[in-house]
Design a protein around this motif. Structure first.
Motif, PDB file in Angstrom:
ATOM      1  N   SER A  20      28.722  29.554  -1.004  1.00 27.62           N
ATOM      2  CA  SER A  20      28.883  30.304  -2.252  1.00 27.62           C
ATOM      3  C   SER A  20      28.258  29.496  -3.372  1.00 27.62           C
ATOM      4  O   SER A  20      27.851  28.339  -3.182  1.00 27.62           O
ATOM      5  N   SER A  21      28.194  30.079  -4.541  1.00 29.07           N
ATOM      6  CA  SER A  21      27.849  29.306  -5.733  1.00 29.07           C
ATOM      7  C   SER A  21      28.989  28.337  -6.027  1.00 29.07           C
ATOM      8  O   SER A  21      30.158  28.623  -5.760  1.00 29.07           O
ATOM      9  N   GLY A  22      28.659  27.173  -6.562  1.00 31.35           N
ATOM     10  CA  GLY A  22      29.683  26.192  -6.906  1.00 31.35           C
ATOM     11  C   GLY A  22      30.262  25.456  -5.725  1.00 31.35           C
ATOM     12  O   GLY A  22      31.278  24.764  -5.865  1.00 31.35           O
ATOM     13  N   ALA A  23      29.638  25.558  -4.542  1.00 31.50           N
ATOM     14  CA  ALA A  23      30.173  24.879  -3.360  1.00 31.50           C
ATOM     15  C   ALA A  23      29.896  23.383  -3.376  1.00 31.50           C
ATOM     16  O   ALA A  23      30.592  22.609  -2.720  1.00 31.50           O
ATOM     17  N   ASP A 173      33.278  24.449  -0.413  1.00 31.95           N
ATOM     18  CA  ASP A 173      34.266  23.830  -1.300  1.00 31.95           C
ATOM     19  C   ASP A 173      35.648  24.051  -0.706  1.00 31.95           C
ATOM     20  O   ASP A 173      36.220  25.127  -0.804  1.00 31.95           O
ATOM     21  N   ILE A 174      36.190  23.000  -0.085  1.00 34.78           N
ATOM     22  CA  ILE A 174      37.494  23.125   0.566  1.00 34.78           C
ATOM     23  C   ILE A 174      38.636  23.160  -0.435  1.00 34.78           C
ATOM     24  O   ILE A 174      39.731  23.625  -0.129  1.00 34.78           O
ATOM     25  N   ASP A 175      38.379  22.723  -1.669  1.00 33.12           N
ATOM     26  CA  ASP A 175      39.429  22.731  -2.680  1.00 33.12           C
ATOM     27  C   ASP A 175      39.849  24.156  -3.053  1.00 33.12           C
ATOM     28  O   ASP A 175      40.976  24.374  -3.487  1.00 33.12           O
ATOM     29  N   ARG A 176      38.950  25.118  -2.895  1.00 33.55           N
ATOM     30  CA  ARG A 176      39.283  26.517  -3.199  1.00 33.55           C
ATOM     31  C   ARG A 176      40.147  27.166  -2.124  1.00 33.55           C
ATOM     32  O   ARG A 176      40.758  28.201  -2.355  1.00 33.55           O
TER      33      ARG A 176
END
Length: 334
Positions: A20-23, A173-176
């Motif tokens: 995704s965007s922001g990954a 991004d695993i934080d999401r």
């Protein structure tokens, strides 16, 4: 691979795709640029098409800020060839087109799909020119390669990977939350021939107990044949601008909270913070950079990235340490 130029082979290409965007594509590309530069390799970043209002002025015009800082991390001068197509949003359905650093009114007026067909030959030529002048090109994708509504007009993800014969990493991004679903879904939606280019999954912005990841990496390997090659810890307040303002604001808020809690000192100027960022981002888990398919430095090339002729080295069987600029460089056999 055919020889080009004066007996040189074209640069090998490593490409970072995202779910995704922001990954974290820009972040990882910046780290890779710095890492390969430390090995004594000639490195350049490349992103065929960037959509961002965060731009920097270089010789010849404007490029996206991400490629600007990636070039600084690589120790080379940023040029418009590193981001030949820049789209600057003006409204939800309209963007100003900047081609090789200059606004192009004709392309701005064209529909999206028509525009992509017209610009691809120039984008491919620009990438080929960079490959003739460097050892490694670190390519950044955009958004996700699994946007199946846009694949027919793609000029920045899989089409670039095919043209460059790039080895690809897929970062999430695993934080999401939902990172493994994002990775598997992206893998499943891209064409089968392109899946073979994926050499590893990367989990970005991880915080917590790494032991809780099991058995997901092993399960992903069973399902896709692609290993999870790195887990990158959460790092905020690094000073590198995000292409999307929302993500930049999010990281700024998180950094402010962390600084207030830990009492970190502030950098003196914005420029100082950005210079420090290009040094800090290379602290990514080292196993990511020693995979068999990635370019290796020549063990006889002992010149430091700082290029100081007077640089002296301390050495061990595996490492060289430049006393002029204090950087370490691995000299593992190729």
């Amino acid at each position: 691979m055919a020889l080009v130029g004066a007996g040189r082979r074209p640069a090998r290409c490593v490409m970072v795709l995202g779910t995704s965007s922001g990954a974290g594509k820009s972040w990882l590309c910046t780290a890779l640029c710095r890492w390969y530069a430390r090995q004594g390799l000639r490195v350049a970043p490349f992103k065929a098409q960037n959509m961002s209002n965060n731009a920097r002025v270089v010789a010849g015009g404007e490029i996206g800020s991400a490629q600007y800082f990636q070039a600084l991390a690589a120790g080379v001068e940023p040029t418009v060839q590193m981001n030949p197509l820049l789209l600057k949003p003006e409204a939800d359905t309209r963007s100003q087109v900047v081609l090789l650093g200059r606004v192009n009114a004709e392309l701005t007026a064209l529909p999206w799909r028509t525009r992509c067909a017209q610009v691809w030959p120039l984008l491919a030529q620009t990438l080929d020119a960079l490959r003739r002048e460097h050892d490694v090109i670190v390519i950044e994708g955009a958004g996700s390669p699994a946007e199946i509504n846009l694949q027919s007009s793609d000029v920045v993800n899989l089409r670039v990977a095919r043209h460059a014969d790039a080895a690809c990493l897929l970062v999430s991004d695993i934080d999401r939350g939902g990172a493994f679903a994002h990775l598997y879904g992206t893998w499943a939606l891209i064409p089968e021939d392109d899946r073979r280019r994926l050499k590893g999954f990367v989990l970005n912005r991880f915080r917590g107990d790494p032991g809780l990841l099991a058995p997901a990496p092993e399960r992903m390997l069973e399902l896709t044949g692609v290993p999870v090659v790195a887990t990158i810890p959460m790092r905020t307040g690094h000073g590198l601008p995000e292409e999307d303002g929302w993500f930049q604001d999010r990281d700024r808020r998180a950094a402010a909270r962390r600084q207030a809690a830990a009492g970190w000192p502030t950098a003196g100027t914005r420029a100082a913070r950005q210079r420090a960022s290009t040094r800090a981002v290379a602290r990514v888990p080292m196993q990511l950079f020693f995979l068999p398919w990635m370019p290796r430095p020549c063990p006889n090339r002992l010149r430091c990235w700082c290029r100081r002729a007077s640089a002296t080295w301390t050495s061990s069987s595996r490492w060289r340490h430049c006393m002029a600029c204090s950087w370490w460089r691995c000299v593992m056999p190729a």
